[in-house]
Design a protein around this motif. Structure first.
Motif, PDB file in Angstrom:
ATOM      1  N   GLU A  85       0.741  -1.162   0.007  1.00  0.00           N
ATOM      2  CA  GLU A  85      -0.044   0.144   0.094  1.00  0.00           C
ATOM      3  C   GLU A  85       0.867   1.270  -0.108  1.00  0.00           C
ATOM      4  OE1 GLU A  85      -3.042  -0.137  -0.226  1.00  0.00           O
ATOM      5  OE2 GLU A  85      -3.644   1.878  -0.429  1.00  0.00           O
ATOM      6  N   LEU A  86       1.923   1.046   0.394  1.00  0.00           N
ATOM      7  CA  LEU A  86       3.176   2.399   0.819  1.00  0.00           C
ATOM      8  C   LEU A  86       3.760   2.880  -0.549  1.00  0.00           C
ATOM      9  CD1 LEU A  86       4.487   4.344   2.183  1.00  0.00           C
ATOM     10  CD2 LEU A  86       6.242   2.587   2.579  1.00  0.00           C
ATOM     11  N   SER A  87       3.835   1.605  -1.272  1.00  0.00           N
ATOM     12  CA  SER A  87       4.117   1.701  -2.555  1.00  0.00           C
ATOM     13  C   SER A  87       3.134   2.281  -3.209  1.00  0.00           C
ATOM     14  CB  SER A  87       4.948   0.430  -3.360  1.00  0.00           C
ATOM     15  OG  SER A  87       5.839  -0.824  -2.647  1.00  0.00           O
ATOM     16  N   ALA A  88       1.841   1.836  -3.289  1.00  0.00           N
ATOM     17  CA  ALA A  88       0.913   2.198  -3.833  1.00  0.00           C
ATOM     18  C   ALA A  88       1.511   3.492  -3.333  1.00  0.00           C
ATOM     19  CB  ALA A  88      -0.148   1.715  -4.272  1.00  0.00           C
ATOM     20  N   PHE A  89       0.613   3.927  -3.135  1.00  0.00           N
ATOM     21  CA  PHE A  89       0.813   5.282  -2.525  1.00  0.00           C
ATOM     22  C   PHE A  89       2.010   6.762  -2.805  1.00  0.00           C
ATOM     23  CE2 PHE A  89       2.387   9.307   0.290  1.00  0.00           C
ATOM     24  CZ  PHE A  89       1.202   9.706  -0.020  1.00  0.00           C
ATOM     25  N   TRP A  90       2.908   5.798  -3.069  1.00  0.00           N
ATOM     26  CA  TRP A  90       3.853   6.391  -3.705  1.00  0.00           C
ATOM     27  C   TRP A  90       4.545   6.912  -5.294  1.00  0.00           C
ATOM     28  CZ3 TRP A  90       6.151  11.018  -0.577  1.00  0.00           C
ATOM     29  CH2 TRP A  90       5.922  10.069   0.259  1.00  0.00           C
ATOM     30  N   SER A  91       3.501   5.832  -5.841  1.00  0.00           N
ATOM     31  CA  SER A  91       3.304   6.003  -7.287  1.00  0.00           C
ATOM     32  C   SER A  91       2.602   6.843  -7.322  1.00  0.00           C
ATOM     33  CB  SER A  91       3.379   4.342  -7.319  1.00  0.00           C
ATOM     34  OG  SER A  91       3.919   3.568  -7.366  1.00  0.00           O
ATOM     35  N   LYS A  92       0.939   7.052  -6.936  1.00  0.00           N
ATOM     36  CA  LYS A  92       0.045   7.396  -7.250  1.00  0.00           C
ATOM     37  C   LYS A  92       0.804   9.090  -7.033  1.00  0.00           C
ATOM     38  CE  LYS A  92      -3.406   4.419  -5.373  1.00  0.00           C
ATOM     39  NZ  LYS A  92      -4.552   4.834  -4.172  1.00  0.00           N
ATOM     40  N   TRP A  93       1.528   8.989  -5.681  1.00  0.00           N
ATOM     41  CA  TRP A  93       1.634  10.983  -5.428  1.00  0.00           C
ATOM     42  C   TRP A  93       2.612  10.912  -6.707  1.00  0.00           C
ATOM     43  CZ3 TRP A  93       0.720  14.443  -2.703  1.00  0.00           C
ATOM     44  CH2 TRP A  93       2.331  16.126  -3.263  1.00  0.00           C
ATOM     45  N   ASP A  94       3.645  10.781  -6.900  1.00  0.00           N
ATOM     46  CA  ASP A  94       4.363  10.871  -8.000  1.00  0.00           C
ATOM     47  C   ASP A  94       3.505  11.080  -9.459  1.00  0.00           C
ATOM     48  OD1 ASP A  94       6.543  10.411  -6.555  1.00  0.00           O
ATOM     49  OD2 ASP A  94       7.148   8.240  -7.115  1.00  0.00           O
ATOM     50  N   PHE A  95       2.648  10.280  -9.794  1.00  0.00           N
ATOM     51  CA  PHE A  95       2.037  10.501 -10.963  1.00  0.00           C
ATOM     52  C   PHE A  95       1.753  11.681 -10.423  1.00  0.00           C
ATOM     53  CE2 PHE A  95      -2.356  10.603 -13.210  1.00  0.00           C
ATOM     54  CZ  PHE A  95      -1.310  10.396 -14.569  1.00  0.00           C
ATOM     55  N   VAL A  96       0.785  12.514  -9.152  1.00  0.00           N
ATOM     56  CA  VAL A  96      -0.094  13.096  -9.538  1.00  0.00           C
ATOM     57  C   VAL A  96       0.435  14.028  -9.414  1.00  0.00           C
ATOM     58  CG1 VAL A  96      -1.515  14.764  -7.688  1.00  0.00           C
ATOM     59  CG2 VAL A  96      -2.054  11.972  -8.353  1.00  0.00           C
ATOM     60  N   SER A  97       2.176  14.316  -8.907  1.00  0.00           N
ATOM     61  CA  SER A  97       3.350  15.485  -8.988  1.00  0.00           C
ATOM     62  C   SER A  97       3.604  16.645  -9.766  1.00  0.00           C
ATOM     63  CB  SER A  97       3.810  14.822  -7.596  1.00  0.00           C
ATOM     64  OG  SER A  97       4.882  16.084  -7.819  1.00  0.00           O
ATOM     65  N   SER A  98       3.697  14.660 -11.037  1.00  0.00           N
ATOM     66  CA  SER A  98       4.552  15.030 -12.591  1.00  0.00           C
ATOM     67  C   SER A  98       3.100  15.553 -13.210  1.00  0.00           C
ATOM     68  CB  SER A  98       4.724  13.676 -13.262  1.00  0.00           C
ATOM     69  OG  SER A  98       3.416  13.224 -13.508  1.00  0.00           O
ATOM     70  N   LYS A  99       2.402  15.535 -12.695  1.00  0.00           N
ATOM     71  CA  LYS A  99       1.054  15.910 -13.420  1.00  0.00           C
ATOM     72  C   LYS A  99       0.998  17.526 -13.621  1.00  0.00           C
ATOM     73  CE  LYS A  99       0.621  12.252 -15.935  1.00  0.00           C
ATOM     74  NZ  LYS A  99       1.359  12.868 -17.189  1.00  0.00           N
ATOM     75  N   LEU A 100       0.857  17.540 -11.994  1.00  0.00           N
ATOM     76  CA  LEU A 100       1.134  19.155 -11.281  1.00  0.00           C
ATOM     77  C   LEU A 100       1.634  20.077 -12.158  1.00  0.00           C
ATOM     78  CD1 LEU A 100      -1.173  19.873  -8.719  1.00  0.00           C
ATOM     79  CD2 LEU A 100      -1.826  18.249 -10.191  1.00  0.00           C
ATOM     80  N   THR A 101       2.804  19.824 -11.858  1.00  0.00           N
ATOM     81  CA  THR A 101       4.285  19.974 -12.314  1.00  0.00           C
ATOM     82  C   THR A 101       4.247  20.555 -13.889  1.00  0.00           C
ATOM     83  OG1 THR A 101       5.619  19.231 -10.967  1.00  0.00           O
ATOM     84  CG2 THR A 101       6.703  20.548 -12.757  1.00  0.00           C
ATOM     85  N   GLU A 102       3.473  19.630 -14.596  1.00  0.00           N
ATOM     86  CA  GLU A 102       3.151  19.705 -16.143  1.00  0.00           C
ATOM     87  C   GLU A 102       2.283  20.791 -16.290  1.00  0.00           C
ATOM     88  OE1 GLU A 102       1.960  16.723 -19.532  1.00  0.00           O
ATOM     89  OE2 GLU A 102       3.128  15.775 -17.898  1.00  0.00           O
ATOM     90  N   LEU A 103       1.374  20.456 -15.671  1.00  0.00           N
ATOM     91  CA  LEU A 103       0.169  21.799 -15.940  1.00  0.00           C
ATOM     92  C   LEU A 103       0.634  22.648 -15.385  1.00  0.00           C
ATOM     93  CD1 LEU A 103      -2.658  22.092 -15.874  1.00  0.00           C
ATOM     94  CD2 LEU A 103      -2.795  21.751 -13.504  1.00  0.00           C
ATOM     95  N   ARG A 104       1.400  23.374 -14.832  1.00  0.00           N
ATOM     96  CA  ARG A 104       1.550  24.723 -13.806  1.00  0.00           C
ATOM     97  C   ARG A 104       2.604  24.669 -14.788  1.00  0.00           C
ATOM     98  NH1 ARG A 104       4.707  24.920  -7.671  1.00  0.00           N
ATOM     99  NH2 ARG A 104       3.455  26.704  -7.782  1.00  0.00           N
ATOM    100  N   ARG A 105       3.655  24.439 -15.368  1.00  0.00           N
ATOM    101  CA  ARG A 105       4.480  25.015 -16.649  1.00  0.00           C
ATOM    102  C   ARG A 105       4.238  24.916 -17.724  1.00  0.00           C
ATOM    103  NH1 ARG A 105       9.072  22.995 -13.969  1.00  0.00           N
ATOM    104  NH2 ARG A 105       9.390  20.296 -14.811  1.00  0.00           N
ATOM    105  N   ASN A 106       3.246  24.137 -18.280  1.00  0.00           N
ATOM    106  CA  ASN A 106       2.979  24.337 -19.470  1.00  0.00           C
ATOM    107  C   ASN A 106       2.084  25.307 -20.030  1.00  0.00           C
ATOM    108  OD1 ASN A 106       5.103  22.209 -19.756  1.00  0.00           O
ATOM    109  ND2 ASN A 106       3.357  20.411 -20.991  1.00  0.00           N
ATOM    110  N   SER A 107       1.839  26.235 -20.890  1.00  0.00           N
ATOM    111  CA  SER A 107       0.837  27.375 -20.976  1.00  0.00           C
ATOM    112  C   SER A 107      -0.235  26.362 -21.388  1.00  0.00           C
ATOM    113  CB  SER A 107       1.353  28.182 -21.081  1.00  0.00           C
ATOM    114  OG  SER A 107       1.819  28.041 -22.299  1.00  0.00           O
TER     115      SER A 107
END
Lengths: 109, 109
Positions: A85-107
């Motif tokens: 479950e912990l591994s799954a959590f970090w996977s989700k976190w990394d996914f969401v985190s990368s998507k938010l970074t992408e959203l924030r950067r790309n206009s």
DNA sequence: ACCACTACATAGTAACACAAAGTAGAAAGA
DNA sequence: TCTTTCTACTTTGTGTTACTATGTAGTGGT
């Protein structure tokens, strides 16, 4: 930082899993560790509902130990399901985190 | 990525605010943008509850425009309160994000 | 006529963080 | 002895959120 309630949903449980994975620990100590991390407004009721849930979902093993400075403590440790479950959590976190970074950067979203 | 439901709580609204802040847009298009970003399972019902909430909380201005390829669209744009809310969201995100990085790195939490 | 795509709407559900209050054990000081 | 302080666990209830499921409706293509 104020009013993190909503943004912490689904994240706080991951934090608790991570903390337990480091070493066997108990509810009250988890609260103190979260406070020390910077989540200063997190109180016992919040953490206990989380550890109860972990227990209900069979992600932790429990061992009761007496303490010299207060009531007995319930020590939690991650079992195999909890590790997953912990591994799954970090996977989700990394996914969401990368998507938010992408959203924030790309206009051009 | 599956079952992001819980981790997206409090985050999805921020994503919608960010998307609207880029340019005036409408519900259906927001869904498509989120899907394109990688949040593939997000459907209309989810986004509409969010934009209704934004409207209720007076964070957006609304303008109805007809479309040549379907029903009329409700275009949303961020007002000043919405901009503030968006800033607050990114502040919270940065805070939580840094704390999780810290938790993950340091073994001595 | 039928289907696909566009586009908005809404009632209901489950999960979560949190508030609030309580129960108890132990140590320390007045 | 009494009170306070800190430790430690427990439980009930609440508000917010993403999501499900379903529906309505406009337009164009076959």
């Amino acid at each position: 930082m104020e009013n993190l309630t909503e943004i912490l949903k689904g994240i706080l449980e991951g934090c608790v899993l991570e903390i337990i994975s480091r070493e066997e620990t108990y509810g009250y100590e988890i609260v103190k560790k979260l406070n020390a991390l910077g989540f200063e407004d997190i109180v016992e009721g919040t953490v206990y509902t989380i550890v109860f849930r972990l227990e209900k979902n069979k992600l932790v093993d429990i061992q009761k130990k007496s303490s010299e400075i207060g009531p007995p403590r319930k020590f939690y440790s991650l079992n195999e399901a909890g590790q997953k479950e912990l591994s799954a959590f970090w996977s989700k976190w990394d996914f969401v985190s990368s998507k938010l970074t992408e959203l924030r950067r790309n206009s051009h979203v």
